[in-house]
Motif scaffolding. Structure first.
Motif, PDB file in Angstrom:
ATOM      1  N   ASP A 105      -1.885  -4.914   3.310  1.00  0.00           N
ATOM      2  CA  ASP A 105      -1.070  -3.772   2.905  1.00  0.00           C
ATOM      3  C   ASP A 105       0.217  -4.178   2.194  1.00  0.00           C
ATOM      4  OD1 ASP A 105       0.374  -4.821   5.000  1.00  0.00           O
ATOM      5  OD2 ASP A 105       0.104  -3.100   6.325  1.00  0.00           O
TER       6      ASP A 105
ATOM      7  N   GLU B  39       1.901   9.424  11.378  1.00  0.00           N
ATOM      8  CA  GLU B  39       0.558   9.407  10.816  1.00  0.00           C
ATOM      9  C   GLU B  39      -0.303  10.409  11.567  1.00  0.00           C
ATOM     10  OE1 GLU B  39      -0.625   5.159   9.713  1.00  0.00           O
ATOM     11  OE2 GLU B  39       0.992   4.870  11.161  1.00  0.00           O
TER      12      GLU B  39
ATOM     13  N   ALA C 137       0.840  -1.190   0.000  1.00  0.00           N
ATOM     14  CA  ALA C 137       0.000   0.000   0.000  1.00  0.00           C
ATOM     15  C   ALA C 137       0.879   1.245   0.000  1.00  0.00           C
ATOM     16  CB  ALA C 137      -0.908  -0.019   1.231  1.00  0.00           C
ATOM     17  N   LYS C 138       0.528   2.178  -0.847  1.00  0.00           N
ATOM     18  CA  LYS C 138       1.341   3.376  -1.017  1.00  0.00           C
ATOM     19  C   LYS C 138       1.485   4.143   0.289  1.00  0.00           C
ATOM     20  CE  LYS C 138       1.784   7.442  -3.987  1.00  0.00           C
ATOM     21  NZ  LYS C 138       1.167   8.217  -5.088  1.00  0.00           N
ATOM     22  N   ASP C 139       0.413   4.198   1.081  1.00  0.00           N
ATOM     23  CA  ASP C 139       0.482   4.979   2.313  1.00  0.00           C
ATOM     24  C   ASP C 139       1.450   4.366   3.321  1.00  0.00           C
ATOM     25  OD1 ASP C 139      -1.363   2.814   2.741  1.00  0.00           O
ATOM     26  OD2 ASP C 139      -2.016   3.813   4.579  1.00  0.00           O
ATOM     27  N   ARG C 140       1.549   3.008   3.319  1.00  0.00           N
ATOM     28  CA  ARG C 140       2.490   2.356   4.253  1.00  0.00           C
ATOM     29  C   ARG C 140       3.930   2.639   3.837  1.00  0.00           C
ATOM     30  NH1 ARG C 140       0.712   2.174   8.752  1.00  0.00           N
ATOM     31  NH2 ARG C 140      -0.449   3.849   7.764  1.00  0.00           N
TER      32      ARG C 140
ATOM     33  N   TRP D 210       4.969   3.409  13.061  1.00  0.00           N
ATOM     34  CA  TRP D 210       4.468   2.103  12.641  1.00  0.00           C
ATOM     35  C   TRP D 210       5.608   1.106  12.417  1.00  0.00           C
ATOM     36  CZ3 TRP D 210       4.528  -0.429   7.698  1.00  0.00           C
ATOM     37  CH2 TRP D 210       3.663  -1.523   7.601  1.00  0.00           C
TER      38      TRP D 210
ATOM     39  N   LYS E 235       8.818   8.387   5.766  1.00  0.00           N
ATOM     40  CA  LYS E 235       8.735   9.521   6.692  1.00  0.00           C
ATOM     41  C   LYS E 235       9.448   9.195   8.001  1.00  0.00           C
ATOM     42  CE  LYS E 235       5.565  12.930   8.611  1.00  0.00           C
ATOM     43  NZ  LYS E 235       4.159  13.387   8.731  1.00  0.00           N
TER      44      LYS E 235
ATOM     45  N   GLU F 292       4.955   5.273   2.279  1.00  0.00           N
ATOM     46  CA  GLU F 292       5.220   6.673   2.630  1.00  0.00           C
ATOM     47  C   GLU F 292       5.482   6.823   4.120  1.00  0.00           C
ATOM     48  OE1 GLU F 292       5.705   9.345   0.683  1.00  0.00           O
ATOM     49  OE2 GLU F 292       5.683   7.843  -0.906  1.00  0.00           O
ATOM     50  N   VAL F 293       4.774   6.048   4.938  1.00  0.00           N
ATOM     51  CA  VAL F 293       4.998   6.087   6.391  1.00  0.00           C
ATOM     52  C   VAL F 293       6.428   5.675   6.712  1.00  0.00           C
ATOM     53  CG1 VAL F 293       4.443   4.858   8.539  1.00  0.00           C
ATOM     54  CG2 VAL F 293       2.611   5.832   7.150  1.00  0.00           C
TER      55      VAL F 293
END
Length: 603
Positions: free
Chosen positions: A531, A337, A313-316, A492, A322, A318-319
């Motif tokens: 994910d 997040e 998953a793209k958001d994971r 995370w 970051k 990115e997390v």
């Protein structure tokens, strides 16, 4: 009485079997006579003459079998995307568990080795449920380009990458977790070209390695940390080959054993006839390997980049990026997040512990629902607790306590709740400190749990905070447990302990209460989450309580408790992950009051 059998495997071709013979001879000389050893030499074509020379090593303790893997390779040929992989003997170690279903574990050894230790002691090592027992790969640690390669292309820490030239293979675990099938799947997906099968093995076995004493794979690369006489196995890696170079480090040990074999003259002839152009080619191979690693690092579609693009998953992703940036900048207390926007919790909206009958009923219902929810997560393999260690430390305390835990998942408090229920005392209740927005603004199911599962929300309102402080002090004084997250932020799946804030320890100091440090370590499970990341298996470590120092007061007491907590977490982290704790953060950006140290490099 029949002697216990120890299986040992080599893989070689006709050109290399003479070095296998020397390695095997060194094993025989130094092995305990209390065992029977069956040596399997995997090959596709070795001459009868060389087989006879090897068989001359047999004695009452050692039996040698040549195993032609040609038919086995044909039997699985429909699974293999590239046939040339399987002409390389180095890949044969991956087939051992499937080819020999009767074995529970086995030793694999590269042929460019000399074994000075008793091989039975290696075999008797209990590697528990790890897939392999292995030693750290020094090349990845000592050469930055290769370390960067394994981290940026394979996704394995340079400090937890193993050399596959000596493996204690847990055959049961290989079969149980379909290691060969995973290897074939990855072969279809990506072609690793730097260390090839070693890359695949490290990718598959990540988090499932039992780290052996480094003396069991002493690679001749860089300065050794111990005398060569202490090396149980000497590994002549890369161009450190005594049969090619007169000045090879510790070649005298190799020649000592070679002289005692029938192939000594043949190997000496190889050395004496090894031409300068071959030596130049060796040097070029080294340089090409570095260039290849650099090319893979910079490829937009290298394995890790492709996997992040295709599977995760793209958001994971990115997390994770970051988190890397925040660590680099030393911004440990910032969330990665962003929670939903929250509103201020006002004092007339909450009674922290003086609950009405309605609130008590809601709490009872919330816990019942929460247990059902957690049980379903566990059943569906979305939440995995592998082990709880130190449950007895809950029972040691005869007072209220501040519990601390690292914060890496929205569900990690459930893990501590379960540990409390497994080891806690029934007359002491368990509470947890949560954020203001989690209490005031979380909608639906999770919001209900946040408001009614013995939670103590913080507040940006001064009067509400007075109520929070009074309630928290009262709970601790009454003998209850209060869970704090002194790192303050949630990152995370971040495995390192972060520098701590003082709040939790101020409550412990004020109430003369112990701190119970809990630290959760993680490893990849076999289960892929939605994910695209493997679900983590948690081991909950409940350390011994840290009691206030009666000689200290005020701020010094708070700092004492906080630093002791940091020491405990650091010790657990390093012992469980087999890696020294360090950060990418420059020293001048580390929080001033932390006892955790940072390091740009590790030995």
């Amino acid at each position: 009485m029949k002697q216990p059998v120890i299986p040992i495997f080599y893989a070689c071709d006709d050109a290399f079997v003479k070095y296998t013979l020397v390695s095997l001879h060194s094993i025989i000389v130094n092995a305990s006579k209390d065992y029977h050893y069956v040596v399997h030499i995997l090959h596709t074509e070795i001459s009868e003459g060389m087989m006879r020379k090897v068989h001359e090593l047999e004695n009452e303790n050692f039996e040698i079998r040549f195993v032609d893997v040609t038919n086995y390779l044909r039997s699985i040929s429909d699974k293999l995307p590239l046939r040339d992989y399987y002409s390389k003997t180095t890949y044969y170690r991956l087939f051992i568990a499937e080819m020999f279903p009767e074995l529970t574990k086995a030793i694999y050894i590269d042929s460019d080795t000399v074994v000075q230790g008793d091989i039975s002691q290696l075999y008797l090592t209990d590697i528990q449920d790890a897939y392999v027992g292995a030693c750290h790969e020094r090349v990845m640690i000592l050469t930055d380009v290769f370390g960067t390669y394994v981290e940026k292309v394979i996704g394995v820490s340079r400090y937890n990458f193993f050399n596959a030239g000596l493996l204690l293979i847990n055959c049961d675990q290989f079969r149980l977790h379909f290691v060969l099938d995973k290897f074939v799947d990855y072969l279809h997906y990506y072609n690793f070209v730097v260390t090839q099968d070693e890359d695949y093995l490290n990718l598959i076995c990540k988090d499932h390695v039992y780290w052996l004493d480094q003396r069991w794979n002493t690679e001749l690369y860089g300065e050794l940390a111990y005398p060569i006489e202490q090396a149980n196995l000497i590994h002549f890696i890369m161009t450190s080959k005594p049969w090619h170079y007169e000045d090879c480090p510790h070649s005298d040990i190799f020649w000592k054993y070679a002289k005692e074999t029938s192939v000594y003259d043949e190997i000496r002839e190889v050395l004496e006839s090894y031409p300068d152009e071959k030596k130049e080619q060796d040097q070029q191979v080294q340089e090409n390997l570095i260039a290849l690693a650099e090319k893979e690092i910079n490829r937009e579609d290298n394995f890790l980049n492709r996997w992040n693009r295709d599977k995760r998953a793209k958001d994971r992703v990115e997390v994770i990026r970051k988190i890397e940036q925040l660590e680099l900048e030393g911004r440990f207390d910032e969330d990665v997040e962003i929670d939903p926007p929250g509103r201020v919790l006002l004092p007339d909206e909450i009674e922290y512990i003086q609950k009405s009958i309605t609130d008590k009923l809601k709490t009872k219902l919330a816990f019942m629902i929460a247990h059902r929810f957690v049980n379903n997560l566990i059943k569906d393999k979305k939440f995995i607790i592998k082990e709880m260690r130190g449950l007895e430390n809950f029972k040691e305390m005869n007072s209220g306590a501040v519990i601390t835990c690292n914060h890496f998942n929205a569900f990690d408090s459930f893990a501590i709740q379960l540990a409390y229920e497994a080891g806690g005392q029934p007359n002491r209740s368990f509470w947890r400190v949560i954020r203001e927005g989690n209490y005031t603004s979380f909608p639906g199911f999770y919001g209900f749990l946040m408001r009614h599962c013995n939670t103590l929300p913080l507040s940006s309102n001064r009067d509400t905070m007075k109520k929070f402080i009074a309630a928290t002090n009262q709970l601790i004084q009454d003998g209850n447990y209060v869970l704090f997250y002194p790192e303050q932020s949630m990152w995370w799946n971040y495995r390192k302990p972060k520098p701590l804030k003082t709040g939790a320890f101020m409550f412990a100091a004020k109430n003369d209460a112990p701190v119970l440090p809990c630290f959760i370590t993680m490893k990849d499970s076999d289960f892929m989450g939605e994910d695209g990341f493997y679900v983590q298996e948690y081991t909950i470590h409940i350390a011994k309580p840290i009691y206030p120092n009666p000689a200290l007061k005020g701020k010094k007491q708070v700092e004492y408790l906080m630093h002791k907590n940091e020491e405990v977490w650091k010790e657990i982290y390093e012992s469980e992950y087999h890696i020294a704790l360090s950060y990418t953060t420059p020293a001048d950006k580390m929080p001033a009051n932390t006892s955790l140290t940072c390091s740009d490099n590790q030995a």
